[in-house]
Design an enzyme around this catalytic site. Structure first.
Site, PDB file in Angstrom:
ATOM      1  N   HIS A  88       0.838  -1.203   0.000  1.00  0.00           N
ATOM      2  CA  HIS A  88       0.000   0.000   0.000  1.00  0.00           C
ATOM      3  C   HIS A  88       0.866   1.244   0.000  1.00  0.00           C
ATOM      4  CE1 HIS A  88       0.799  -1.060   4.203  1.00  0.00           C
ATOM      5  NE2 HIS A  88       0.784   0.235   4.453  1.00  0.00           N
ATOM      6  N   CYS A 141       1.978   3.103  11.767  1.00  0.00           N
ATOM      7  CA  CYS A 141       2.917   2.801  10.685  1.00  0.00           C
ATOM      8  C   CYS A 141       3.081   4.047   9.828  1.00  0.00           C
ATOM      9  CB  CYS A 141       2.432   1.616   9.847  1.00  0.00           C
ATOM     10  SG  CYS A 141       0.991   1.967   8.819  1.00  0.00           S
TER      11      CYS A 141
END
Length: 674
Positions: free
Chosen positions: A66, A188
């Site tokens: 992603h 993250c």
């Protein structure tokens, strides 16, 4: 329908390649073919850069590559069921279910929440089993839409999962401690997938283990902070993060287990057991008020103690990164002031602004007045160079409580003429002092005063006091000597310095060596002037040399396309613009694929360019922008172009020659920093 996915974005039981990069390339192309991305190569490059930070494979044969990318035109989800499976870095083996999440740079929170919801659903076995059993793309879309709209996924056939002998007793042992209270923060870099999967994995494991658990996700789709009472009652905290924890001081004094976010997905039970053990261990590491992860204690990437040298390097790079916007804006405005008002604007700017207005223009007219305005704003912005450098070096060591002592020490360094060297020293002292003060074991009533009153006060006294009493004078004399040395450089000496800087810029393309050269150039910009243009020459040499590698790779793919793969030829097209804008990372795909031929060739051309720029006295008052900030180079920009073009030709021809006549050896695993 969520409009994130359709049947054309699903690929079932298809061979997309045997490597992570090939699969990402194929899925990025799939997204682009559906009109959801303007540039498949750019999208793939952004996804690979994200993959390089943390592998996206997770337990259960799943991978979630992603990224956010400027190439994405609409939030998109593409899904592939691979045959055969491909290794995405998960501990339990390769992945055969791959979900490619592509978010625009400015994706709205509603879409980010949907993407995050999908990521969280992937920890549910019933959902992933149904996806593996789907016979056509329409079924996959229906399953995903059901999850995103809140409809439960169909239950998978019951299949008992036997516990290994090691797992069952450990879980049973944990259930005998129902009083354990653990809180966690997950985060993250992208904040779309791993953040939420780690949170759900920890929550599920805690429920199975009988642990009282609460988690805060600091992701892109928003974050709801843990209630302070919940934090206060907790016995320990888990930080499963790859980035800074926001408002870390809320957890001050708690035993802490800190790991990369992926371990929260891969090993939730182990982390919870470690946290439970730390809660009763008087020697356990604890959260220090205002101290960011890893500051002198633990490397956030690996969970090990960080050496002083590694901490110093991280702090310096942090300070430079926060300083650059002041320098960039200030340098360009000063250059614009010269362009509009002439070189004598330095002497008359204050007089013009003091006695004239837009409605009472000076003798030089509107150009002189606007030039004075631009020059003055730029000068004031550049005045923050040393304080900002020192302030954010201290921030890297001690988080927010270190900012005020660092800025103050930087201001003292500027006042005493100690320049950026004084700013570095003052920032380091301020950061270390603030971190030390934050570690004091103070009464509970005083903890709230530590980050806002006590640490800034005492940290400022220590750092600025040392600068005034002992360090500022010697550093100022050293700075004067350095400026005198740089000002006297000409001919061979200047060319040699340019050669060294050029070699450093091309050595690792954005890695530590490259950043040292760039930080040296940027930090000296504030000391440049018409009388002392040497720092501006260094900046020009660094910028020109950094442009050479991507431009050379673009040239090489143009003159010898058969020596490069189709993906590299596409990257070569983009590298023209990246190189022209001084984005050295445009050469990374080429260096990663063939480092032993690409990097030496790039270094030769970059070294020649750096040497020529210094020899021809080319200057740049802007720290970035490449050819697009030519006005910041004043009359020297033609030689800037000549030097850059010559270095590009040399490197381009050299890499073609090496690829033709030098045999590629055994594969070498080389890390090229992005």
């Amino acid at each position: 329908m969520t409009e994130l996915i359709n049947q054309h974005l699903v690929s079932l039981d298809t061979y997309l390649g045997s490597s992570t990069d090939q699969v990402i390339d194929a899925l990025a192309a799939l997204v682009a073919r559906q009109g959801r991305a303007s540039d498949a190569v750019a999208l793939a490059a952004d996804a690979k850069a994200r993959e390089a930070k943390t592998a996206t494979g997770v337990p259960g044969g799943i991978a979630i590559p992603h990224c956010r990318s400027a190439a994405v035109t609409a939030p998109t989800l593409a899904m592939a069921r691979l045959a055969p499976a491909v290794d995405f870095g998960a501990k339990d083996g390769p992945a055969n279910l791959v979900f490619f999440i592509a978010a625009p740079e400015g994706a709205d929170k509603d879409h980010l929440k949907l993407l995050s919801t999908l990521a969280r659903a992937l920890v549910k076995k019933s959902f992933t089993t149904a996806l593996r059993e789907a016979r056509e793309p329409g079924q996959v879309v229906e399953l995903i839409d059901g999850v995103l709209s809140g409809t439960p996924a169909p239950a998978a056939p019951a299949a008992p999962t036997p516990q290994t002998p090691s797992t069952a007793p450990e879980a049973a042992g944990a259930q005998q401690e129902p009083g354990a209270r653990i809180v966690a923060v997950t985060a993250c870099p992208t904040g779309i997938a791993h953040t939420y999967m780690a949170a759900d994995s920890l929550a599920q494991a805690a429920e199975e283990m009988g642990v009282d658990f609460a988690v805060e996700t600091q992701g892109s789709s928003g974050s709801t902070a843990l209630d302070q009472q919940v934090i206060d009652r907790a016995d320990a905290v888990i930080f499963a993060v790859d980035v800074d924890v926001r408002d870390r001081s809320r957890f001050a004094g708690k035993p802490v287990i800190q790991v990369p976010v992926k371990r929260g997905i891969d090993e939730p039970e182990a982390l919870l057991r470690q946290a439970i053990a730390a809660a009763t261990d008087p020697a356990a590491r604890r959260v220090q008020a205002g101290t960011p992860e890893g500051s002198g204690h633990q490397d956030p990437r690996g969970g090990q103690r960080e050496s002083f040298g590694a901490g110093l390097k991280r702090a310096l790079l942090t300070g430079v990164s926060y300083m650059i916007p002041f320098v960039a804006g200030g340098g360009l405005l000063i250059a614009l002031g010269f362009l509009l008002g002439g070189y004598d604007i330095t002497d008359v700017a204050d007089d013009i602004l003091g006695t004239n207005t837009l409605f009472n223009l000076p003798a030089g007219g509107l150009g002189a007045y606007l030039g004075a305005v631009a020059f003055k704003i730029g000068s004031l912005s550049m005045g923050f160079l040393v304080p900002a450098l020192a302030g954010y070096i201290a921030y890297a060591y001690a988080d927010r409580p270190g900012i005020a002592p660092g800025f103050t020490a930087g201001a003292v360094a500027g006042f005493m003429g100690a320049g950026f060297l004084g700013g570095i020293v003052g920032g380091v002292i301020a950061g270390l002092a603030s971190r030390w003060i934050s570690s004091w074991n103070v009464p509970k009533w005083a903890r709230g005063l530590m980050p806002v009153v006590i640490v800034p006060l005492l940290g400022s006294i220590i750092a600025s006091g040392l600068m005034f009493l002992f360090l500022g004078g010697p550093i100022a004399r050293l700075t004067d000597a350095l400026n005198l040395f740089l000002s006297s450089m000409s001919g061979t000496g200047a060319a040699l310095l340019g050669l060294i800087l050029g070699l450093m810029m091309a050595f690792d393309l954005g890695g530590p060596v490259n950043k040292v050269a760039y930080a040296f150039a940027v930090a000296g910009l504030g000391t440049g002037s018409l009388e002392n243009p040497a720092p501006w020459m260094i900046m020009a040499a660094v910028m020109a040399a950094g442009m050479v590698p991507p431009l050379a790779m673009a040239l090489a793919t143009l003159i010898a396309p058969k020596l490069f793969s189709p993906a590299e030829r596409e990257n070569g097209k983009a590298a023209w613009l990246l190189g022209a804008a001084f984005i050295s990372e445009g050469a990374i795909p080429f260096a990663a694929a063939d480092p032993l031929r690409v990097i030496p060739a790039s270094m030769v051309g970059a070294g020649i360019t750096g040497s020529m720029v210094m020899a021809f006295d080319v200057v740049s008052q802007a720290p970035h922008g490449g050819i697009f900030v030519f006005f910041a180079m004043q009359g020297s920009w033609p030689m800037f172009l000549v030097s850059t073009v010559l270095g590009t030709i040399v490197s381009g021809l050299l890499v073609v020659g090496l690829k033709k006549y030098v045999r590629k050896g055994a594969p070498v695993k080389t890390e090229v920093a992005a």
